[in-house]
Motif scaffolding. Structure first.
Motif, PDB file in Angstrom:
ATOM      1  N   ASN A  90       0.494  14.878   7.401  1.00 59.53           N
ATOM      2  CA  ASN A  90      -0.406  13.757   7.154  1.00 59.53           C
ATOM      3  C   ASN A  90      -0.146  12.626   8.140  1.00 59.53           C
ATOM      4  OD1 ASN A  90      -2.411  12.246   5.716  1.00 59.53           O
ATOM      5  ND2 ASN A  90      -0.764  11.127   4.702  1.00 59.53           N
ATOM      6  N   PHE A  91       1.125  12.293   8.358  1.00 60.87           N
ATOM      7  CA  PHE A  91       1.459  11.213   9.291  1.00 60.87           C
ATOM      8  C   PHE A  91       1.188  11.633  10.731  1.00 60.87           C
ATOM      9  CE2 PHE A  91       3.837   9.698   5.594  1.00 60.87           C
ATOM     10  CZ  PHE A  91       3.548   8.341   5.639  1.00 60.87           C
ATOM     11  N   GLN A  92       1.371  12.894  11.056  1.00 63.65           N
ATOM     12  CA  GLN A  92       1.033  13.375  12.392  1.00 63.65           C
ATOM     13  C   GLN A  92      -0.468  13.297  12.635  1.00 63.65           C
ATOM     14  OE1 GLN A  92       2.874  17.285  12.289  1.00 63.65           O
ATOM     15  NE2 GLN A  92       4.585  16.600  13.560  1.00 63.65           N
ATOM     16  N   THR A  93      -1.247  13.618  11.617  1.00 62.59           N
ATOM     17  CA  THR A  93      -2.700  13.534  11.734  1.00 62.59           C
ATOM     18  C   THR A  93      -3.147  12.093  11.940  1.00 62.59           C
ATOM     19  OG1 THR A  93      -2.967  15.465  10.303  1.00 62.59           O
ATOM     20  CG2 THR A  93      -4.891  14.064  10.609  1.00 62.59           C
ATOM     21  N   MET A  94      -2.553  11.176  11.191  1.00 61.94           N
ATOM     22  CA  MET A  94      -2.891   9.762  11.363  1.00 61.94           C
ATOM     23  C   MET A  94      -2.527   9.289  12.764  1.00 61.94           C
ATOM     24  SD  MET A  94      -2.066   7.754   7.787  1.00 61.94           S
ATOM     25  CE  MET A  94      -0.434   8.431   7.506  1.00 61.94           C
ATOM     26  N   ALA A  95      -1.357   9.700  13.243  1.00 60.70           N
ATOM     27  CA  ALA A  95      -0.899   9.285  14.574  1.00 60.70           C
ATOM     28  C   ALA A  95      -1.784   9.836  15.678  1.00 60.70           C
ATOM     29  CB  ALA A  95       0.544   9.731  14.788  1.00 60.70           C
ATOM     30  N   ALA A  96      -2.454  10.956  15.415  1.00 61.39           N
ATOM     31  CA  ALA A  96      -3.349  11.547  16.412  1.00 61.39           C
ATOM     32  C   ALA A  96      -4.743  10.949  16.353  1.00 61.39           C
ATOM     33  CB  ALA A  96      -3.430  13.063  16.208  1.00 61.39           C
ATOM     34  N   TRP A 142       0.824  -1.213   0.000  1.00 59.68           N
ATOM     35  CA  TRP A 142       0.000   0.000   0.000  1.00 59.68           C
ATOM     36  C   TRP A 142       0.860   1.265   0.000  1.00 59.68           C
ATOM     37  CZ3 TRP A 142      -4.595   1.275  -1.390  1.00 59.68           C
ATOM     38  CH2 TRP A 142      -5.159   2.486  -0.988  1.00 59.68           C
ATOM     39  N   MET A 143       1.943   1.245   0.768  1.00 61.54           N
ATOM     40  CA  MET A 143       2.837   2.404   0.803  1.00 61.54           C
ATOM     41  C   MET A 143       3.469   2.631  -0.570  1.00 61.54           C
ATOM     42  SD  MET A 143       2.766   3.687   3.909  1.00 61.54           S
ATOM     43  CE  MET A 143       4.295   4.556   4.245  1.00 61.54           C
ATOM     44  N   LEU A 144       3.817   1.536  -1.244  1.00 62.10           N
ATOM     45  CA  LEU A 144       4.383   1.647  -2.592  1.00 62.10           C
ATOM     46  C   LEU A 144       3.349   2.194  -3.562  1.00 62.10           C
ATOM     47  CD1 LEU A 144       6.724   1.126  -4.567  1.00 62.10           C
ATOM     48  CD2 LEU A 144       5.867  -1.218  -4.835  1.00 62.10           C
ATOM     49  N   PHE A 145       2.118   1.708  -3.446  1.00 65.03           N
ATOM     50  CA  PHE A 145       1.043   2.182  -4.316  1.00 65.03           C
ATOM     51  C   PHE A 145       0.803   3.674  -4.120  1.00 65.03           C
ATOM     52  CE2 PHE A 145      -3.526   3.148  -4.741  1.00 65.03           C
ATOM     53  CZ  PHE A 145      -3.691   2.896  -6.098  1.00 65.03           C
ATOM     54  N   MET A 146       0.784   4.124  -2.863  1.00 65.21           N
ATOM     55  CA  MET A 146       0.565   5.542  -2.591  1.00 65.21           C
ATOM     56  C   MET A 146       1.747   6.384  -3.058  1.00 65.21           C
ATOM     57  SD  MET A 146      -2.451   5.713  -1.496  1.00 65.21           S
ATOM     58  CE  MET A 146      -2.402   7.485  -1.208  1.00 65.21           C
ATOM     59  N   ALA A 147       2.943   5.829  -2.991  1.00 64.25           N
ATOM     60  CA  ALA A 147       4.126   6.550  -3.466  1.00 64.25           C
ATOM     61  C   ALA A 147       4.059   6.773  -4.977  1.00 64.25           C
ATOM     62  CB  ALA A 147       5.397   5.781  -3.103  1.00 64.25           C
ATOM     63  N   ILE A 148       3.478   5.807  -5.674  1.00 63.77           N
ATOM     64  CA  ILE A 148       3.381   5.915  -7.127  1.00 63.77           C
ATOM     65  C   ILE A 148       2.251   6.849  -7.540  1.00 63.77           C
ATOM     66  CG2 ILE A 148       2.902   4.617  -9.242  1.00 63.77           C
ATOM     67  CD1 ILE A 148       4.241   2.201  -7.910  1.00 63.77           C
ATOM     68  N   THR A 149       1.122   6.782  -6.829  1.00 58.90           N
ATOM     69  CA  THR A 149      -0.078   7.503  -7.266  1.00 58.90           C
ATOM     70  C   THR A 149      -0.295   8.848  -6.589  1.00 58.90           C
ATOM     71  OG1 THR A 149      -1.407   6.289  -5.633  1.00 58.90           O
ATOM     72  CG2 THR A 149      -1.245   5.344  -7.854  1.00 58.90           C
ATOM     73  N   ARG A 150       0.023   8.977  -5.291  1.00 60.71           N
ATOM     74  CA  ARG A 150      -0.286  10.205  -4.550  1.00 60.71           C
ATOM     75  C   ARG A 150       0.855  10.576  -3.609  1.00 60.71           C
ATOM     76  NH1 ARG A 150      -3.793  10.184  -7.763  1.00 60.71           N
ATOM     77  NH2 ARG A 150      -6.004  10.728  -7.529  1.00 60.71           N
ATOM     78  N   PHE A 151       2.061  10.593  -4.125  1.00 61.17           N
ATOM     79  CA  PHE A 151       3.226  10.803  -3.264  1.00 61.17           C
ATOM     80  C   PHE A 151       3.169  12.150  -2.544  1.00 61.17           C
ATOM     81  CE2 PHE A 151       7.517  12.133  -2.245  1.00 61.17           C
ATOM     82  CZ  PHE A 151       8.048  10.997  -1.674  1.00 61.17           C
ATOM     83  N   LEU A 180      -4.868   2.721   5.003  1.00 62.83           N
ATOM     84  CA  LEU A 180      -5.833   2.487   3.939  1.00 62.83           C
ATOM     85  C   LEU A 180      -6.880   3.595   3.887  1.00 62.83           C
ATOM     86  CD1 LEU A 180      -6.478  -1.363   4.215  1.00 62.83           C
ATOM     87  CD2 LEU A 180      -5.504  -0.168   2.250  1.00 62.83           C
ATOM     88  N   GLU A 181      -7.445   3.930   5.043  1.00 59.24           N
ATOM     89  CA  GLU A 181      -8.493   4.945   5.063  1.00 59.24           C
ATOM     90  C   GLU A 181      -7.962   6.314   4.657  1.00 59.24           C
ATOM     91  OE1 GLU A 181     -11.993   6.655   8.052  1.00 59.24           O
ATOM     92  OE2 GLU A 181     -10.671   5.024   8.685  1.00 59.24           O
ATOM     93  N   THR A 182      -6.782   6.666   5.171  1.00 60.37           N
ATOM     94  CA  THR A 182      -6.187   7.954   4.806  1.00 60.37           C
ATOM     95  C   THR A 182      -5.831   7.988   3.328  1.00 60.37           C
ATOM     96  OG1 THR A 182      -5.280   8.155   7.043  1.00 60.37           O
ATOM     97  CG2 THR A 182      -4.357   9.594   5.350  1.00 60.37           C
ATOM     98  N   GLY A 183      -5.309   6.887   2.807  1.00 55.99           N
ATOM     99  CA  GLY A 183      -4.962   6.838   1.396  1.00 55.99           C
ATOM    100  C   GLY A 183      -6.175   6.951   0.496  1.00 55.99           C
ATOM    101  N   LEU A 184      -7.270   6.268   0.867  1.00 54.60           N
ATOM    102  CA  LEU A 184      -8.489   6.341   0.061  1.00 54.60           C
ATOM    103  C   LEU A 184      -9.052   7.751   0.031  1.00 54.60           C
ATOM    104  CD1 LEU A 184     -10.304   3.034   1.119  1.00 54.60           C
ATOM    105  CD2 LEU A 184      -9.265   3.534  -1.099  1.00 54.60           C
ATOM    106  N   ASN A 185      -8.875   8.477   1.119  1.00 57.36           N
ATOM    107  CA  ASN A 185      -9.365   9.861   1.152  1.00 57.36           C
ATOM    108  C   ASN A 185      -8.588  10.780   0.218  1.00 57.36           C
ATOM    109  OD1 ASN A 185     -11.356   9.313   3.060  1.00 57.36           O
ATOM    110  ND2 ASN A 185      -9.993   9.704   4.793  1.00 57.36           N
ATOM    111  N   ARG A 186      -7.454  10.311  -0.261  1.00 54.80           N
ATOM    112  CA  ARG A 186      -6.667  11.109  -1.207  1.00 54.80           C
ATOM    113  C   ARG A 186      -7.152  10.954  -2.638  1.00 54.80           C
ATOM    114  NH1 ARG A 186      -5.978  12.687   2.909  1.00 54.80           N
ATOM    115  NH2 ARG A 186      -4.104  13.186   4.094  1.00 54.80           N
TER     116      ARG A 186
END
Length: 348
Positions: free
Chosen positions: A49-55, A32-41, A298-304
């Motif tokens: 974004n990572f701080q928001t996920m961690a919160a 999934w991380m690779l997919f997001m790097a290719i499509t929505r880096f 997954l949820e954060t990535g789909l929101n992109r």
């Protein structure tokens, strides 16, 4: 060279078989991380974004830890969202009373509400434990019923409205970041996760709940006080749910009866995806933590992806849960299908 390669391959196979759920999750996260790097880096790989996920994920992450403990014993806790909301509403009323005319809180207020929330969660968990252990109500029915009871109390207390207008000091404190980098919510989750890891991996209590989940009959004949074990397990689950509710209270700066309504399904999905056996006796916290991270990614990535509606997320969670259960069925059955059918010869 060939011998060294063979030994390394054998070690990898042994390691994979011992923790196939963990490796499966690591592989899914990597893909999934690779997919997001290719499509929505540029939209995904940002610090904020990572701080928001961690919160955000500690809300349901803490609830999932409690569900995990209950599932290891062969039970389940479907009341975690009800406990979280009832605790947060009660603490919101307390914060309202403690808020001064100028909108400030006394110095002891935040520590007080956290401690009281944990005590309330323990009390609600104790109630669940009594229903399961003393009245022998099936855990799925007992906790479903208590969850509806807690939600009903929330609605009666609030008339379905949100409780807010208390001092923002609580939300600002919980939503703060250590060294302007690490969210406080994440610290709370890590502390609780480490505590539960130590509890189930390094103490007699952990050995007992695994034994109870493997066979309640054997546990009883071994001299274990199964009633006490169940009550203690549900008490810990209640505390985890209450802490999740306090994080929701900070994130929303309000409390309401229907907050986190989708978290029940997510918690069950996370625990099963993490490798915990639904019938008890098996599971590791490392798999559950990785499953929490995977679902948040997954949820954060789909929101992109603007073209994908957020309404599809629940559909995806349900599909993933069924898929994982099917995969677990085939991976847990060691014998091939043909060998299992040998035991049932033809009657012709």
């Amino acid at each position: 060279m060939t011998e060294t390669y063979t030994r390394s391959l054998d070690r990898f196979r042994t390691l994979y078989r011992s923790d196939r759920h963990v490796w499966r999750l690591v592989l899914m996260i990597g893909i999934w991380m690779l997919f997001m790097a290719i499509t929505r880096f540029n939209k995904f790989y940002t610090l904020i974004n990572f701080q928001t996920m961690a919160a955000q994920f500690p809300e349901f992450g803490l609830m999932s830890l409690g569900v995990m403990l209950c599932m290891i014993t062969g039970g389940i806790d479907l009341s975690v969202v009800g406990i979280a909301n009832l605790t947060s509403i009660l603490m919101a009323f307390l914060l309202l009373n403690l808020t001064s005319a100028g909108g400030a809180l006394p110095g002891y207020a935040i520590g007080l509400v956290i401690v009281l929330a944990m005590l309330l969660g323990a009390g609600f968990g104790f109630f669940n434990g009594l229903l399961v252990s003393k009245f022998h109500i099936p855990p799925i029915l007992a906790t479903m019923g208590s969850g509806e009871l807690f939600t009903g109390i929330c609605l009666a207390m609030t008339n379905g409205n949100a409780i807010s207008k208390f001092s923002r000091s609580y939300a600002q404190t919980i939503n703060n970041r250590i060294f302007d980098l690490i969210p406080v919510q994440l610290i709370i989750f890590i502390v609780m996760a480490v505590f539960i890891w130590f509890l189930i991996s390094k103490t007699v209590f952990g050995t007992k709940i695994y034994m109870l989940g493997t066979s309640e009959t054997v546990a009883k004949f071994s001299g274990l006080r199964t009633d006490r074990l169940l009550i203690e397990t549900y008490v810990i689950s209640g505390i985890c749910a209450a802490l999740g509710g306090m994080i929701m209270l900070a994130n929303y700066n309000s409390a309401r009866a229907d907050y986190g309504s989708v978290y029940t399904l997510q918690c069950v999905l996370i625990v099963v995806l993490g490798g915990v056996n639904p019938i008890g006796g098996k599971g590791r916290i490392s798999g559950v933590v990785l499953a929490i991270i995977l679902l948040r990614l997954l949820e954060t990535g789909l929101n992109r992806f603007p073209t994908i509606s957020s309404y599809y997320i629940s559909l995806i969670w349900g599909g993933v849960l069924i898929l994982v259960m099917v995969l677990n069925y085939f991976t847990e059955n060691k014998k091939p299908l043909k060998k299992r059918l040998v035991r049932f010869p033809s009657t012709k």
